[in-house]
Design a protein around this motif. Structure first.
Motif, PDB file in Angstrom:
ATOM      1  N   GLY A  86      19.093  63.745  58.133  1.00  0.00           N
ATOM      2  CA  GLY A  86      18.830  63.415  59.527  1.00  0.00           C
ATOM      3  C   GLY A  86      18.073  64.529  60.235  1.00  0.00           C
ATOM      4  N   VAL A  87      17.439  64.186  61.342  1.00  0.00           N
ATOM      5  CA  VAL A  87      16.587  65.140  62.056  1.00  0.00           C
ATOM      6  C   VAL A  87      17.391  66.264  62.694  1.00  0.00           C
ATOM      7  N   LEU A  88      18.690  66.070  62.867  1.00  0.00           N
ATOM      8  CA  LEU A  88      19.516  67.135  63.434  1.00  0.00           C
ATOM      9  C   LEU A  88      19.897  68.178  62.394  1.00  0.00           C
ATOM     10  N   ARG A  89      19.589  67.920  61.136  1.00  0.00           N
ATOM     11  CA  ARG A  89      19.930  68.834  60.044  1.00  0.00           C
ATOM     12  C   ARG A  89      18.682  69.383  59.358  1.00  0.00           C
ATOM     13  N   ILE A  90      17.603  69.487  60.115  1.00  0.00           N
ATOM     14  CA  ILE A  90      16.347  69.962  59.532  1.00  0.00           C
ATOM     15  C   ILE A  90      16.470  71.384  58.979  1.00  0.00           C
ATOM     16  N   PRO A  91      17.078  72.347  59.701  1.00  0.00           N
ATOM     17  CA  PRO A  91      17.202  73.692  59.128  1.00  0.00           C
ATOM     18  C   PRO A  91      17.971  73.709  57.815  1.00  0.00           C
ATOM     19  N   GLU A  92      19.064  72.927  57.742  1.00  0.00           N
ATOM     20  CA  GLU A  92      19.832  72.876  56.498  1.00  0.00           C
ATOM     21  C   GLU A  92      19.009  72.289  55.358  1.00  0.00           C
ATOM     22  N   ALA A  93      18.231  71.240  55.669  1.00  0.00           N
ATOM     23  CA  ALA A  93      17.389  70.628  54.643  1.00  0.00           C
ATOM     24  C   ALA A  93      16.353  71.623  54.123  1.00  0.00           C
ATOM     25  N   ALA A  94      15.764  72.401  55.028  1.00  0.00           N
ATOM     26  CA  ALA A  94      14.765  73.392  54.615  1.00  0.00           C
ATOM     27  C   ALA A  94      15.400  74.481  53.766  1.00  0.00           C
ATOM     28  N   VAL A  95      16.565  74.975  54.170  1.00  0.00           N
ATOM     29  CA  VAL A  95      17.223  76.041  53.415  1.00  0.00           C
ATOM     30  C   VAL A  95      17.604  75.560  52.015  1.00  0.00           C
ATOM     31  N   ILE A  96      18.124  74.334  51.907  1.00  0.00           N
ATOM     32  CA  ILE A  96      18.466  73.787  50.580  1.00  0.00           C
ATOM     33  C   ILE A  96      17.228  73.750  49.696  1.00  0.00           C
ATOM     34  N   THR A  97      16.102  73.344  50.277  1.00  0.00           N
ATOM     35  CA  THR A  97      14.848  73.294  49.503  1.00  0.00           C
ATOM     36  C   THR A  97      14.459  74.674  49.003  1.00  0.00           C
ATOM     37  N   PHE A  98      14.519  75.668  49.873  1.00  0.00           N
ATOM     38  CA  PHE A  98      14.113  77.015  49.482  1.00  0.00           C
ATOM     39  C   PHE A  98      15.098  77.644  48.505  1.00  0.00           C
ATOM     40  N   VAL A  99      16.379  77.322  48.638  1.00  0.00           N
ATOM     41  CA  VAL A  99      17.380  77.830  47.697  1.00  0.00           C
ATOM     42  C   VAL A  99      17.102  77.289  46.301  1.00  0.00           C
ATOM     43  N   LEU A 100      16.841  75.990  46.207  1.00  0.00           N
ATOM     44  CA  LEU A 100      16.541  75.388  44.900  1.00  0.00           C
ATOM     45  C   LEU A 100      15.265  75.974  44.301  1.00  0.00           C
ATOM     46  N   LEU A 101      14.337  76.355  45.156  1.00  0.00           N
ATOM     47  CA  LEU A 101      13.098  76.971  44.675  1.00  0.00           C
ATOM     48  C   LEU A 101      13.349  78.374  44.130  1.00  0.00           C
ATOM     49  N   ALA A 102      14.270  79.112  44.743  1.00  0.00           N
ATOM     50  CA  ALA A 102      14.507  80.511  44.355  1.00  0.00           C
ATOM     51  C   ALA A 102      15.415  80.647  43.149  1.00  0.00           C
ATOM     52  N   ILE A 103      16.275  79.667  42.892  1.00  0.00           N
ATOM     53  CA  ILE A 103      17.271  79.796  41.821  1.00  0.00           C
ATOM     54  C   ILE A 103      16.652  80.038  40.439  1.00  0.00           C
ATOM     55  N   PRO A 104      15.611  79.311  40.010  1.00  0.00           N
ATOM     56  CA  PRO A 104      15.103  79.532  38.650  1.00  0.00           C
ATOM     57  C   PRO A 104      14.673  80.960  38.367  1.00  0.00           C
ATOM     58  N   SER A 105      13.957  81.605  39.278  1.00  0.00           N
ATOM     59  CA  SER A 105      13.494  82.973  39.049  1.00  0.00           C
ATOM     60  C   SER A 105      14.667  83.946  38.999  1.00  0.00           C
ATOM     61  N   LEU A 106      15.641  83.769  39.887  1.00  0.00           N
ATOM     62  CA  LEU A 106      16.802  84.652  39.904  1.00  0.00           C
ATOM     63  C   LEU A 106      17.654  84.455  38.659  1.00  0.00           C
TER      64      LEU A 106
END
Length: 241
Positions: A86-106
């Motif tokens: 939902g549009v009220l959870r945009i920051p959480e959606a963005a953070v989840i996306t960036f977390v999933l992006l960072a996990i493989p390298s770490l």
């Protein structure tokens, strides 16, 4: 006027340093989402990677999961999560996306750092009476730290580049001048935003390159004089050339 000159004129215009969309505020937003995402990913991936590297189990699963995570398009995933949460959870959606992006390298940096250690070093530590916990903290973690820092370095650069798209869902960041400038054909603004992202990425890369070099244990790092003497010994002398 040259587009680069216009871009730098846009960057240093007094208007860019005032208001709710000033460059300092956009920079702060960009770094906030980058750091919080990499920290969350580190809490998840680093212990798991250490466990895989220490036990030697689960590497194939980790490689498969990392490969699948790398293949997911970040922009599409962020939009999908915004629609789901939902549009009220945009920051959480963005953070989840960036977390999933960072996990493989770490994850890769954590377990490859431990896997790269010579098994004879670990056997020697155990023969000295060290427990498995002592072997892990006093031998494996220090020796694997350079590759882990390399994984953090790669994760930060990937997230810094990808946080640029956060402006598309109105989260600000240094991507905002780019996203806003494209439909308005303000190419000086678009180029100025791109320059800021590139400079930030280069600065972070340089800092972590130095940290990665410093993370090499002193006992493992070959002295500069030794390397020079070996290079001089291996090079042909003028008399034999």
């Amino acid at each position: 006027m040259n587009v680069f000159t216009e871009a730098f004129a846009w960057l240093f215009s007094p208007d860019r340093w005032e208001g709710s969309y000033s460059l300092p505020i956009l920079f702060g937003q960009h770094m906030y989402y980058t750091l919080i995402s990499v920290m969350i990913a580190g809490v998840i991936a680093i212990p798991l990677g250490w466990l895989i590297g220490h036990t030697g189990k689960g590497r194939e699963i980790a490689v498969a999961v990392s490969g699948a995570a790398r293949a997911i398009p970040s922009f599409g995933l962020m939009v999908l999560l915004v629609l789901i949460l939902g549009v009220l959870r945009i920051p959480e959606a963005a953070v989840i996306t960036f977390v999933l992006l960072a996990i493989p390298s770490l994850l890769a940096g954590a377990y490859t750092g431990l896997e790269a250690i010579d098994r004879r070093v670990l056997d020697s530590a155990r023969s000295m009476g060290m427990t498995e916990w002592q072997v892990f903290w006093k031998v494996e973690v220090p020796l694997g730290l350079p590759l882990l820092v390399g994984g953090i370095r790669a994760a930060l650069l990937q997230v810094i580049a990808t946080v640029t798209i956060a402006a598309y869902v109105n989260l600000g960041g240094l991507g905002w001048p780019i996203i806003q400038g494209i439909p308005l054909r303000k190419f000086d603004q678009v180029l100025g935003g791109a320059i800021l992202v590139a400079v930030l990425a280069l600065a972070v890369d340089l800092i972590f390159a130095l940290l990665q070099h410093a993370a090499v244990p002193a006992g493992v790092r070959a002295p500069t004089t030794t390397r020079r003497s070996r290079a001089a010994a291996s090079s042909p002398s003028p008399a034999t050339a």
